[in-house]
Design an enzyme around this catalytic site. Structure first.
Site, PDB file in Angstrom:
ATOM      1  N   GLN A   1      66.681  25.371  24.648  1.00  0.00           N
ATOM      2  CA  GLN A   1      66.052  24.655  25.535  1.00  0.00           C
ATOM      3  C   GLN A   1      65.383  23.161  25.089  1.00  0.00           C
ATOM      4  O   GLN A   1      65.465  22.604  25.273  1.00  0.00           O
ATOM      5  CB  GLN A   1      66.614  25.532  27.002  1.00  0.00           C
ATOM      6  CG  GLN A   1      65.610  25.095  28.378  1.00  0.00           C
ATOM      7  CD  GLN A   1      64.988  24.887  29.430  1.00  0.00           C
ATOM      8  OE1 GLN A   1      64.152  26.061  28.841  1.00  0.00           O
ATOM      9  NE2 GLN A   1      64.568  24.686  30.327  1.00  0.00           N
TER      10      GLN A   1
ATOM     11  N   TYR B   1      58.031  40.888  25.743  1.00  0.00           N
ATOM     12  CA  TYR B   1      57.876  39.018  25.553  1.00  0.00           C
ATOM     13  C   TYR B   1      56.751  38.564  25.906  1.00  0.00           C
ATOM     14  O   TYR B   1      55.775  37.807  24.634  1.00  0.00           O
ATOM     15  CB  TYR B   1      58.833  37.771  26.906  1.00  0.00           C
ATOM     16  CG  TYR B   1      58.777  36.750  26.497  1.00  0.00           C
ATOM     17  CD1 TYR B   1      57.764  36.301  27.661  1.00  0.00           C
ATOM     18  CD2 TYR B   1      58.934  36.277  25.784  1.00  0.00           C
ATOM     19  CE1 TYR B   1      57.634  34.378  27.256  1.00  0.00           C
ATOM     20  CE2 TYR B   1      59.026  34.532  25.627  1.00  0.00           C
ATOM     21  CZ  TYR B   1      57.623  33.833  26.768  1.00  0.00           C
ATOM     22  OH  TYR B   1      57.955  32.760  26.368  1.00  0.00           O
TER      23      TYR B   1
HETATM   24  C1  VAH Z   1      61.076  32.498  30.607  1.00  0.00           C
HETATM   25  N1  VAH Z   1      61.439  30.188  30.551  1.00  0.00           N
HETATM   26  O1  VAH Z   1      61.439  32.304  31.634  1.00  0.00           O
HETATM   27  C2  VAH Z   1      60.073  31.675  30.072  1.00  0.00           C
HETATM   28  C3  VAH Z   1      59.500  31.442  30.076  1.00  0.00           C
HETATM   29  C4  VAH Z   1      57.618  31.030  31.728  1.00  0.00           C
HETATM   30  C5  VAH Z   1      58.725  31.608  31.444  1.00  0.00           C
HETATM   31  O2  VAH Z   1      58.576  31.906  29.269  1.00  0.00           O
HETATM   32  O3  VAH Z   1      60.466  34.057  29.870  1.00  0.00           O
END
Ligand code: VAH
Length: 316
Positions: free
Chosen positions: A10, A141
């Site tokens: 993206q 993450y």
């Molecule tokens: C997500 N768009 O949703 C990414 C980002 C702050 C969100 O890290 O994981």
């Protein structure tokens, strides 16, 4: 010369175009783990490499082949996909970044790599989240984002590698769909508003998150990479935001252009829990003071532009 990893994602797909406009097409090498079908011509272009960042040797060969001196490292597994496959998220996000930093140290490259609002957790102050505060995220993450921030600062302090980064909020854009994040609802809502005049949100009413329009996200990379290093007190990574809203607010902005737009909810507990662990709004004063961060788009101007551009893209 600049190498962009994750160049078909993206952010990567638009940042590659923006960097080529800024620094010249031949000075920006795009790379991705795989070619999307229909893009085979990229290989012959001479400015594209198939590259899996978890393969340090491959990365080193590409950096030396093209005499890269700046690596913009965007290849990563995002929050929602990361919860489905934490091992892959750790491997790509940590080993990929480690390889980038090691090659940067050996080949004397500077490194830009983004962190995220996901680098914060439930015990972080949620409103006006400070630049320097507690960071105990509860997603894989988020763990890789905090570890990544620390690793980038380590390479700067220990080896003098010029590492810089921003904590991105949700990013909204019309060129390339986001790849498995939690903030993706704020992109899909515009597509559905135009196609069906209706959107069913997987994020609950009242859930505030920081967001930003893609043009501002791209400007941030160039502004930070060009910033005078003597003015940088922080490096990895700067809080930046442009707006903070909950689903009802983006729906109201859409209704100014599509009055009959309807929003309803089918909350996904996994992504809702992720969203609730993140800040409601960031304090981005450090970025404003240290390198002149100043976003141009707010919810209204973003909504106007998104709907205009998507109408063309969707042939409506
Ligand atoms: C997500 N768009 O949703 C990414 C980002 C702050 C969100 O890290 O994981």
């Amino acid at each position: 010369k600049i190498l962009v990893t994750g160049a078909l994602g993206q952010i990567g797909s638009e940042l590659t175009m923006r960097l080529r406009k800024e620094y010249g097409a031949d000075n920006v090498i795009a790379s991705s783990r795989r070619i999307k079908e229909g893009h085979e011509e990229l290989i012959e272009s001479g400015v594209f490499e198939v590259l899996d960042v978890v393969d340090g040797k491959q990365l080193s060969d590409v950096v030396r082949k093209h005499k890269i001196n700046t690596i913009v490292h965007l290849a990563a597994v995002l929050s929602a996909v990361g919860e489905q496959n934490p091992a892959m998220a750790w491997d790509v996000n940590m080993n990929g970044l480690y390889n980038v930093l090691e090659v940067a140290r050996e080949e004397n490259c500077s490194v830009f790599t983004p962190s995220s609002i996901a680098a914060f957790g439930d015990s972080t102050p949620k409103d006006n989240t400070p630049q320097d505060t507690i960071q105990r995220p509860t997603t894989m993450y988020g763990v890789t984002k905090v570890a990544g921030e620390l690793l980038c600062d380590y390479y700067y302090h220990k080896y003098g590698v010029d590492t810089r980064g921003v904590r991105y909020p949700g990013i909204i854009s019309y060129e390339t769909l986001p790849g498995g994040g939690t903030t993706d609802y704020a992109v899909h809502i515009y597509y559905d508003a135009l196609k069906y005049k209706k959107y069913t949100s997987f994020i609950a009413k009242g859930t505030k998150m920081d967001m930003m329009y893609m043009p501002d996200a791209l400007d941030a990379v160039i502004q930070l990479m060009e910033a005078d290093p003597s003015k940088l007190i922080h490096r990895n990574a700067f809080n930046i935001t442009a707006m903070s809203f909950e689903p009802e607010e983006i729906a109201a902005a859409i209704r100014k252009y599509i009055p009959e737009f309807e929003l309803d909810y089918d909350v996904d507990p996994v992504r809702q829990a992720i969203a609730e662990s993140w800040p409601n709004s960031l304090d981005d004063s450090a970025a404003r003071e240290e390198w002149g961060w100043n976003p141009k788009y707010d919810l209204d101007s973003m909504t106007n532009d998104m709907l205009e551009k998507l109408k063309v893209k969707l042939g409506l």
